[in-house]
Motif scaffolding. Structure first.
Motif, PDB file in Angstrom:
ATOM      1  N   ARG A  44       0.820  -1.218   0.000  1.00 42.98           N
ATOM      2  CA  ARG A  44       0.000   0.000   0.000  1.00 42.98           C
ATOM      3  C   ARG A  44       0.851   1.264   0.000  1.00 42.98           C
ATOM      4  NH1 ARG A  44      -2.697  -3.280  -1.461  1.00 42.98           N
ATOM      5  NH2 ARG A  44      -4.733  -4.031  -0.736  1.00 42.98           N
ATOM      6  N   ASP A  45       2.153   1.102  -0.140  1.00 43.88           N
ATOM      7  CA  ASP A  45       3.070   2.237  -0.181  1.00 43.88           C
ATOM      8  C   ASP A  45       3.686   2.313  -1.570  1.00 43.88           C
ATOM      9  OD1 ASP A  45       4.880   4.256   1.468  1.00 43.88           O
ATOM     10  OD2 ASP A  45       6.216   3.066   0.192  1.00 43.88           O
ATOM     11  N   ARG A  46       3.603   3.476  -2.198  1.00 43.62           N
ATOM     12  CA  ARG A  46       4.075   3.607  -3.577  1.00 43.62           C
ATOM     13  C   ARG A  46       5.570   3.357  -3.713  1.00 43.62           C
ATOM     14  NH1 ARG A  46       0.477   6.141  -7.173  1.00 43.62           N
ATOM     15  NH2 ARG A  46      -1.485   6.669  -6.150  1.00 43.62           N
ATOM     16  N   LEU A  84      -4.409   2.210  -5.753  1.00 43.06           N
ATOM     17  CA  LEU A  84      -3.855   3.161  -4.795  1.00 43.06           C
ATOM     18  C   LEU A  84      -4.430   4.548  -5.029  1.00 43.06           C
ATOM     19  CD1 LEU A  84      -0.076   2.156  -4.553  1.00 43.06           C
ATOM     20  CD2 LEU A  84      -1.887   1.746  -2.888  1.00 43.06           C
ATOM     21  N   GLU A 122      -6.331   6.949  -2.430  1.00 43.37           N
ATOM     22  CA  GLU A 122      -5.542   8.082  -1.962  1.00 43.37           C
ATOM     23  C   GLU A 122      -6.010   9.420  -2.517  1.00 43.37           C
ATOM     24  OE1 GLU A 122      -1.534   7.250  -3.018  1.00 43.37           O
ATOM     25  OE2 GLU A 122      -1.283   5.655  -1.524  1.00 43.37           O
ATOM     26  N   ARG A 123      -6.878   9.405  -3.505  1.00 41.85           N
ATOM     27  CA  ARG A 123      -7.280  10.642  -4.172  1.00 41.85           C
ATOM     28  C   ARG A 123      -8.668  11.089  -3.737  1.00 41.85           C
ATOM     29  NH1 ARG A 123      -2.881  13.004  -6.860  1.00 41.85           N
ATOM     30  NH2 ARG A 123      -1.480  11.283  -7.365  1.00 41.85           N
ATOM     31  N   LEU A 152      -4.607  14.613  -3.744  1.00 43.16           N
ATOM     32  CA  LEU A 152      -4.445  13.668  -2.647  1.00 43.16           C
ATOM     33  C   LEU A 152      -5.464  13.972  -1.556  1.00 43.16           C
ATOM     34  CD1 LEU A 152      -0.545  13.734  -2.517  1.00 43.16           C
ATOM     35  CD2 LEU A 152      -1.956  11.796  -3.245  1.00 43.16           C
ATOM     36  N   LYS A 185      -6.341  11.457   4.294  1.00 45.66           N
ATOM     37  CA  LYS A 185      -5.811  10.299   5.005  1.00 45.66           C
ATOM     38  C   LYS A 185      -4.410   9.906   4.543  1.00 45.66           C
ATOM     39  CE  LYS A 185      -7.876   6.632   2.147  1.00 45.66           C
ATOM     40  NZ  LYS A 185      -8.814   5.489   2.152  1.00 45.66           N
ATOM     41  N   THR A 186      -3.964  10.437   3.399  1.00 46.56           N
ATOM     42  CA  THR A 186      -2.612  10.126   2.931  1.00 46.56           C
ATOM     43  C   THR A 186      -1.576  11.116   3.469  1.00 46.56           C
ATOM     44  OG1 THR A 186      -2.814  11.509   0.934  1.00 46.56           O
ATOM     45  CG2 THR A 186      -3.574   9.234   0.776  1.00 46.56           C
ATOM     46  N   GLN A 243       3.290  18.495  -3.135  1.00 48.51           N
ATOM     47  CA  GLN A 243       2.196  17.572  -2.861  1.00 48.51           C
ATOM     48  C   GLN A 243       0.934  18.363  -2.509  1.00 48.51           C
ATOM     49  OE1 GLN A 243       4.070  15.187   0.120  1.00 48.51           O
ATOM     50  NE2 GLN A 243       5.324  14.093  -1.371  1.00 48.51           N
ATOM     51  N   TYR A 287      -3.173  18.579  -1.631  1.00 49.14           N
ATOM     52  CA  TYR A 287      -4.220  17.835  -0.943  1.00 49.14           C
ATOM     53  C   TYR A 287      -5.511  18.651  -0.890  1.00 49.14           C
ATOM     54  CZ  TYR A 287      -0.240  15.209   0.948  1.00 49.14           C
ATOM     55  OH  TYR A 287       0.901  14.468   1.088  1.00 49.14           O
TER      56      TYR A 287
END
Length: 345
Positions: free
Chosen positions: A15-17, A150, A154-155, A162, A165-166, A240, A242
């Motif tokens: 679950r981690d890129r 994912l 995550e989106r 994003l 929760k990410t 990043q 969000y």
């Protein structure tokens, strides 16, 4: 084949890129059944003639740990796609391309032709056969599907930024990378400013409730979509972005100094103000920003930037306020971090 199936099953549990990228390269190199010397998973960043290559994970036979370019790599130091004819060709045709002088050197793009952003570059001591390329392409299809899952989790479903929760995981990765330098394979890298760091900005659309009340929620959603689109076009590939919910957005970015961070946010504020939103007209945003400090937590960093946003909204809106500057000027009281600070995200 059994090893390949087991490795593909293991990929599905990640679950981690970063971990997914690393294990994909390891799988291709060691368990695909194709005789390879090296594999490099590359993300294409930028547009047009200025598209560049960011290595997500690279591994050679005998190398224990994959290498990668840092997310915060200086854009100008990344190699251009156009400097690599095989990579350029693979992106142009949307399928695997080989070096005519070395048929063991192949680049395979990941995704649809309209949205190619990742490619796998492999090297073999012998020319790769069509069956080898088909197998690698099938592995990449499984990887692409996992990326889609994912993204789904995550989106934000409306803006595709994003989601909240990410944020925690990205926050701690960003703070962990603060003291890192660019990889050694970039010997001409620029000296980083001692004031460089990671900044967290909170963005709030001014009077957004009026938009919903006066024009309806469908138009309100369109405003959110357009603000998100402006964010993606204004900020850099490694910033990043969000959506935290409602009209609240968060930006996590690495900058050379507070001046650079504030300038980037100010440019975005001006761009939003100048944009004509259909039916609504002019929209403005208020932003607060804070530099991340050592041993920071997501909730404490967000709290500082959020206080700066509230100050901006209470003193005219449509402006960017720096938390540390407001404290230094006596306009805000320094936020005291409790040792028992609880992360509410």
């Amino acid at each position: 084949m059994n090893a390949l199936v087991q490795s593909l099953a293991a990929l599905g549990g990640l679950r981690d890129r970063d971990a997914l990228d690393t294990e994909l390269v390891r799988l291709v190199l060691t368990n695909s059944g194709v005789n390879l010397q090296a594999a490099n998973l590359i993300r294409v960043v930028g547009e047009g003639d200025d598209r560049r290559c960011l290595s997500l994970s690279a591994l050679e036979q005998g190398q224990e740990k994959p290498s990668r370019d840092l997310l915060w790599s200086d854009w100008s130091l990344l190699p251009k796609v156009s400097d690599f004819p095989v990579r350029q060709r693979a992106l142009e045709i949307g399928r695997a391309a080989a070096n005519p002088q070395d048929l063991g050197h192949v680049v395979l793009p990941v995704g649809q032709a309209q949205s190619l952003q990742i490619m796998l570059e492999v090297s073999s001591p012998k020319p790769l056969q069509a069956a080898d390329i088909d197998l690698l392409q099938s592995i990449l299809l499984a990887y692409q599907n996992l990326l889609g899952l994912l993204d789904y989790g995550e989106r934000d479903s409306l803006t595709e930024l994003l989601n909240r929760k990410t944020f925690d995981g990205a926050f701690f990765k960003a703070t962990a990378d603060q003291s890192n330098t660019l990889p050694a394979n970039m010997p001409e890298r620029r000296h980083e400013s001692p004031d460089a760091g990671v900044w967290l900005a909170v963005l709030d659309i001014d009077h957004f409730k009026r938009v919903n009340d006066n024009f309806g929620h469908l138009i309100g959603d369109e405003v959110l979509l357009l603000v998100a689109r402006l964010m993606r076009s204004n900020f850099r590939f490694h910033d990043q972005l969000y959506r935290f919910g409602g009209e609240e957005f968060v930006i996590l970015m690495r900058c050379e100094s507070a001046v650079h961070a504030e300038s980037a946010l100010e440019r975005f504020r001006e761009r939003v103000q100048a944009y004509v939103f259909p039916q609504v007209g002019t929209i403005t945003v208020s932003m607060g920003v804070s530099v991340l400090s050592p041993n920071d937590t997501p909730s404490s960093a967000f709290g500082r930037a959020d206080k700066a946003v509230y100050y901006a909204k209470e003193h005219g809106r449509n402006q960017v306020c720096n938390y540390q500057t407001l404290v230094a000027e006596g306009k805000l009281v320094e936020q005291v971090v409790d040792e028992m600070d609880v992360d509410l995200f």
